[in-house]
Design a protein around this motif. Structure first.
Motif: not given
Length: 332
Positions: A18-23, A314-317, A296-297
């Motif tokens: 959830p944190e990497i998604v909102v970021k 970074v990986s999520m983006i 996927s990350v």
């Protein structure tokens, strides 16, 4: 031109997903490339925004076409499947495993119905899956079952380097035993097909050697002599453009420099180490050979830092951007 809708799953709510998604969704480049739609839970998203100290609006929708997809507001489908008061970060919990499975299966169904173009997933936890009684080990197994796909093809990409994996989550001993001439041939043909879907019209591939220096013609290991060289010769007869086996200590570097369109890795760690040493955060996993693309990350739930806001997005983006880039090709 209509931008592709990318379904983004929250993964295990007790992890960093959830944190990497909102970021990632405060990044304007994401919205330039696609329309991001989160599959998750209101309470989990609110908690992630609070943890990361990010100010974004939340807009719950019941179907993808209702999203506004504008920077500053996260469009999401609320599955309302987490008791936020009992959620504990960094711990294996049945409710988290069940929620992660629900997010993924919902996104898969959207993709199968062509309501979204592709899926970008965040990490789940295998122990949480087990605690929830989910009958799968991880993402790939869920995708394989719910899309009725036999042996989905895993590919990593980082800075243009593309790597396919002959075997994944098996022991090193079993990975060696799985190598056969027929298996290599079938694998290479599938990799060539996948590269064409990704837009490479005439793929030029290389296969990594299994043993040091590809066995030096049987001096230390005979898998190359028995199986891999004969498979490559047979593939040439079929018109497949593939070189090798080439020593794993050089072939990945050669491909990174552009000599090959992709490298066929013969076991899990061989290709994982090669790609992640190039750029750990930008190594993205793509699942091919399905009716749609899943990206996927390539990191885990990071339970040790979950809930701290320290994780990098970074990986999520990168995963979302690659889904937007390649996803439409799967729908042709």
């Amino acid at each position: 031109m209509t931008k592709p809708i990318i379904a983004i799953t929250l993964g295990d709510p007790a992890g960093v997903g959830p944190e990497i998604v909102v970021k990632a969704l405060k990044n304007k480049e994401v919205y330039k490339a696609c329309n991001p739609l989160v599959i998750g839970d209101t309470g989990v998203l609110e908690k992630a925004l609070n943890i990361t100290n990010i100010s974004l609006g939340l807009k719950a929708v019941s179907k993808p076409e209702e999203g506004k997809y504008s920077l500053g507001t996260i469009d999401f489908i609320d599955l309302n499947n987490i008791d936020i008061n009992t959620l504990e970060f960094g711990k294996v919990q049945a409710q988290s495993g069940k929620a992660a499975f629900d997010y993924l299966s919902y996104a898969i169904n959207l993709a199968l119905d062509k309501k979204v173009t592709a899926i970008a997933t965040t990490p789940l936890n295998k122990e949480s899956f087990k605690a929830a009684g989910v009958p799968y080990i991880g993402h790939t197994e869920v995708l394989e079952s719910l899309t009725n796909t036999k042996n989905p093809l895993t590919m990593f990409e980082v800075k243009g380097l593309k790597v396919f994996f002959y075997s994944r989550h098996v022991s090193l001993r079993n990975a060696c035993e799985l190598i056969t001439k027929e298996g290599i041939e079938e694998f290479a043909v599938r990799c060539e097909k996948a590269l064409k879907v990704l837009g490479i019209e005439k793929p030029h591939m290389a296969i990594a050697g299994l043993n040091p220096h590809s066995g030096e013609h049987g001096l230390f290991g005979d898998e190359e002599v028995k199986y891999i060289y004969p498979a490559v010769e047979s593939l040439h007869e079929k018109g497949v453009d593939i070189n090798g086996p080439i020593g794993a200590d050089s072939v990945f570097h050669q491909a990174l420099l552009g000599k090959y369109d992709a490298v066929l890795s013969l076991y899990h760690d061989q290709g994982h180490i090669a790609t992640k040493m190039v750029d750990f955060e930008r190594t993205i996993s793509l699942t091919n050979n399905m009716p749609f693309l899943r990206n996927s990350v390539d990191h885990g739930t990071a339970f040790d830092i979950a809930g701290t806001g320290k994780v990098s997005e970074v990986s999520m983006i990168e995963a979302i951007l690659l889904a937007a880039k390649y996803g439409p090709g799967f729908l042709k």
